[in-house]
Design a protein around this motif. Structure first.
Motif, mmCIF file in Angstrom:
data_model
loop_
_atom_site.group_PDB
_atom_site.id
_atom_site.type_symbol
_atom_site.label_atom_id
_atom_site.label_comp_id
_atom_site.label_asym_id
_atom_site.label_seq_id
_atom_site.Cartn_x
_atom_site.Cartn_y
_atom_site.Cartn_z
ATOM 1 N N SER A 257 -13.618 69.133 26.697
ATOM 2 C CA SER A 257 -14.914 68.469 26.686
ATOM 3 C C SER A 257 -14.707 66.958 26.500
ATOM 4 C CB SER A 257 -15.792 69.015 25.569
ATOM 5 O OG SER A 257 -15.202 68.776 24.321
ATOM 6 N N GLN A 258 -15.743 66.228 26.880
ATOM 7 C CA GLN A 258 -15.632 64.772 26.800
ATOM 8 C C GLN A 258 -16.103 64.274 25.439
ATOM 9 O OE1 GLN A 258 -17.767 66.265 29.037
ATOM 10 N NE2 GLN A 258 -16.586 66.258 30.934
ATOM 11 N N THR A 259 -15.394 63.295 24.931
ATOM 12 C CA THR A 259 -15.795 62.664 23.669
ATOM 13 C C THR A 259 -15.685 61.161 23.816
ATOM 14 O OG1 THR A 259 -13.548 62.860 22.800
ATOM 15 C CG2 THR A 259 -15.101 64.606 22.199
ATOM 16 N N ILE A 260 -16.465 60.472 23.017
ATOM 17 C CA ILE A 260 -16.445 59.013 23.019
ATOM 18 C C ILE A 260 -16.252 58.540 21.590
ATOM 19 C CG2 ILE A 260 -18.978 59.003 23.010
ATOM 20 C CD1 ILE A 260 -18.828 56.284 24.489
ATOM 21 N N HIS A 261 -15.359 57.586 21.431
ATOM 22 C CA HIS A 261 -15.061 57.051 20.115
ATOM 23 C C HIS A 261 -15.357 55.562 20.109
ATOM 24 C CE1 HIS A 261 -12.947 60.794 19.145
ATOM 25 N NE2 HIS A 261 -12.412 60.713 20.345
ATOM 26 N N GLN A 262 -15.985 55.128 19.046
ATOM 27 C CA GLN A 262 -16.337 53.716 18.930
ATOM 28 C C GLN A 262 -15.999 53.268 17.515
ATOM 29 O OE1 GLN A 262 -20.457 52.880 19.938
ATOM 30 N NE2 GLN A 262 -20.315 50.798 19.150
ATOM 31 N N TRP A 263 -15.376 52.119 17.401
ATOM 32 C CA TRP A 263 -15.036 51.600 16.076
ATOM 33 C C TRP A 263 -14.938 50.086 16.090
ATOM 34 C CZ3 TRP A 263 -11.570 53.861 19.343
ATOM 35 C CH2 TRP A 263 -10.414 53.148 19.674
ATOM 36 N N PRO A 264 -15.136 49.445 14.893
ATOM 37 C CA PRO A 264 -15.414 50.086 13.606
ATOM 38 C C PRO A 264 -16.871 50.503 13.493
ATOM 39 C CG PRO A 264 -15.403 47.721 13.356
ATOM 40 C CD PRO A 264 -15.044 47.992 14.799
ATOM 41 N N ALA A 265 -17.208 51.229 12.449
ATOM 42 C CA ALA A 265 -18.585 51.660 12.234
ATOM 43 C C ALA A 265 -19.437 50.515 11.700
ATOM 44 C CB ALA A 265 -18.632 52.847 11.272
ATOM 45 N N THR A 266 -18.868 49.733 10.825
ATOM 46 C CA THR A 266 -19.574 48.570 10.288
ATOM 47 C C THR A 266 -18.617 47.391 10.246
ATOM 48 O OG1 THR A 266 -19.022 49.161 8.012
ATOM 49 C CG2 THR A 266 -21.118 49.959 8.856
ATOM 50 N N LEU A 267 -19.201 46.207 10.352
ATOM 51 C CA LEU A 267 -18.389 44.986 10.377
ATOM 52 C C LEU A 267 -19.231 43.831 9.864
ATOM 53 C CD1 LEU A 267 -15.554 44.124 11.318
ATOM 54 C CD2 LEU A 267 -16.551 43.612 13.561
ATOM 55 N N VAL A 268 -18.675 43.088 8.934
ATOM 56 C CA VAL A 268 -19.318 41.869 8.451
ATOM 57 C C VAL A 268 -18.376 40.715 8.763
ATOM 58 C CG1 VAL A 268 -20.258 40.641 6.470
ATOM 59 C CG2 VAL A 268 -20.478 43.130 6.599
ATOM 60 N N GLN A 269 -18.867 39.787 9.562
ATOM 61 C CA GLN A 269 -18.027 38.691 10.024
ATOM 62 C C GLN A 269 -18.709 37.347 9.778
ATOM 63 O OE1 GLN A 269 -14.980 40.172 10.507
ATOM 64 N NE2 GLN A 269 -14.694 39.166 12.503
ATOM 65 N N PRO A 270 -17.964 36.316 9.445
ATOM 66 C CA PRO A 270 -18.572 34.990 9.280
ATOM 67 C C PRO A 270 -18.868 34.354 10.627
ATOM 68 C CG PRO A 270 -16.214 34.890 8.824
ATOM 69 C CD PRO A 270 -16.545 36.327 9.037
#
Lengths: 112, 114
Positions: free
Chosen positions: A1-14
């Motif tokens: 089956s097909q899966t999709i991965h995305q990262w990171p889940a959260t990010l705080v950047q200046p």
């Protein structure tokens, strides 16, 4: 089956820092790939899409860019983040655009 | 150009009851596709149902069904026997003319009340 991965889940950047969000798809070949941004209380805004390796189409002029270095990898980048880049970023794939999307779990980006 | 309008920002429904979410759209194309997506509080967007414009029959997926009125350019989503897990944002979306772009509405926040 097909899966999709995305990262990171959260990010705080200046402000002014670079950005790299990654998305990969498994279990399929030559997918259509998409980057959307979702602002609070609004719908989804298409940022970029790709129908093949090295083929990137931009929907909105801004300081973001996208790349597709491999068939199932889609990267969203920025050299210098702005406060207005804050939002929820969603990667999606589809065998064809009218089939419907499968979305990744999203990245919450906060630029401070 | 293609547009999607969801005029109900928020709705609520009692558990086990039926609720209908409204969506209107506009496109000059004859060939197009309509979608409903669900985004629960966990934020992962899920495709609920898909309708091809040239098909007269309304699409159905378990408790979810649509009322597709092509002449009126209306595409409403009916959720029967509402469950607590149906609490989510629901987005109507349109793809037309063979373009790569899918246009989303602004969403309807549905709260299922126990």
């Amino acid at each position: 089956s097909q899966t999709i991965h995305q990262w990171p889940a959260t990010l705080v950047q200046p402000v002014g820092s670079p950005l790299s969000l990654e998305c990969t798809v498994e279990g399929t070949s030559n997918p259509n790939l998409y980057w959307y941004r979702q602002a609070a209380g609004r719908g989804l805004q298409l940022l970029f899409y790709s129908v093949g390796i090295g083929q990137i189409s931009s929907e909105v002029p801004q300081n973001l860019s996208a790349s597709r270095p491999q068939d199932r990898q889609f990267i969203l980048s920025s050299k210098k983040l702005l406060l207005s880049d804050s939002g929820f970023y969603l990667c999606a794939w589809s065998p064809t655009v009218n089939y419907g999307y499968t979305f990744g779990s999203g990245t919450r980006l906060t630029v401070v | 150009a293609q547009t999607v309008t969801q005029s109900q920002p928020e709705m609520s429904v009692q558990e086990a009851e039926t609720v209908t979410l409204s969506c209107t759209y506009d496109t000059s194309e004859n060939n197009y596709y309509l979608f409903w997506y669900k985004q629960p509080p966990s934020r992962q967007m899920i495709l609920v149902i898909r309708q091809e414009a040239y098909k007269q029959q309304n699409a159905t997926e378990n408790r979810f069904s649509v009322n597709f009125q092509k002449a009126a350019k209306s595409f409403s989503l009916k959720i029967s026997d509402s469950q607590l897990g149906d609490t989510a944002m629901y987005f109507c979306a349109l793809n037309s003319g063979g373009y790569q772009k899918v246009t989303f509405g602004t969403g309807t926040k549905l709260q299922v009340i126990p």
